[in-house]
Motif scaffolding. Structure first.
Motif, PDB file in Angstrom:
ATOM      1  N   ARG A 117      -1.626   6.386  -3.277  1.00  0.00           N
ATOM      2  CA  ARG A 117      -0.600   5.649  -4.001  1.00  0.00           C
ATOM      3  C   ARG A 117      -0.603   4.152  -3.667  1.00  0.00           C
ATOM      4  NH1 ARG A 117       4.253   8.103  -6.394  1.00  0.00           N
ATOM      5  NH2 ARG A 117       2.900   9.883  -6.590  1.00  0.00           N
ATOM      6  N   SER A 119      -1.120   1.540  -6.522  1.00  0.00           N
ATOM      7  CA  SER A 119      -0.442   1.816  -7.791  1.00  0.00           C
ATOM      8  C   SER A 119       0.612   0.775  -8.111  1.00  0.00           C
ATOM      9  CB  SER A 119       0.225   3.197  -7.738  1.00  0.00           C
ATOM     10  OG  SER A 119       1.320   3.169  -6.831  1.00  0.00           O
ATOM     11  N   LYS A 140       3.427   0.844  -6.680  1.00  0.00           N
ATOM     12  CA  LYS A 140       4.701   1.549  -6.523  1.00  0.00           C
ATOM     13  C   LYS A 140       4.919   2.042  -5.096  1.00  0.00           C
ATOM     14  CE  LYS A 140       4.812   2.815 -11.283  1.00  0.00           C
ATOM     15  NZ  LYS A 140       4.927   3.773 -12.318  1.00  0.00           N
ATOM     16  N   SER A 143       7.942   4.622  -4.155  1.00  0.00           N
ATOM     17  CA  SER A 143       7.503   5.999  -3.894  1.00  0.00           C
ATOM     18  C   SER A 143       8.091   6.506  -2.586  1.00  0.00           C
ATOM     19  CB  SER A 143       5.977   6.062  -3.820  1.00  0.00           C
ATOM     20  OG  SER A 143       5.418   5.690  -5.048  1.00  0.00           O
TER      21      SER A 143
END
Length: 119
Positions: A56, A59, A61, A65
């Motif tokens: 992740r 990303s 985010k 997250s």
């Protein structure tokens, strides 16, 4: 020799609700590759590793997250009285470097490959 004799008793943990950005900070600061994820009463819910976070990381985010979004929930763990040879076999056959030591559902320690090599 049993797990209780070689395990690390002070274990950094994360909650499922923690942000991945906070976990990255802890992993880097403590120079560890992962940690158990526990609920409010200390019960094992999963593990979060560099590999999980890396999925992740780019990303955009990371701050939005949560650990629960990417943690591994199928976790191999052992009781404190587990034979170190059994733990060594599992660590040797898998890609993960540590296993949580769990008693009554709660994380009480962690055994790594290097802990076993020391003995």
């Amino acid at each position: 020799m049993i797990a209780e004799n070689v395990m690390q008793k002070e274990v950094e943990t994360s909650s499922p609700e923690a942000s991945l950005a906070d976990v990255v900070d802890i992993l880097l600061m403590r120079e560890i590759s992962g940690m158990p994820v526990v609920d409010g009463s200390g019960c094992l819910k999963g593990v979060i590793s560099e590999k999980d976070v890396f999925k992740r990381a780019f990303s955009g985010k990371l701050h939005e997250s949560k650990v629960a979004d990417v943690m591994t929930t199928d976790v191999v763990s052992f009781p404190p009285d587990a034979d170190v040879r059994d733990i060594a076999k599992v660590l040797g056959e898998n890609v993960f470097r540590t296993v949580p030591i769990v008693k009554d559902g709660k994380v009480v320690g962690l055994v790594s490959r290097s802990d076993i090599l020391k003995v």
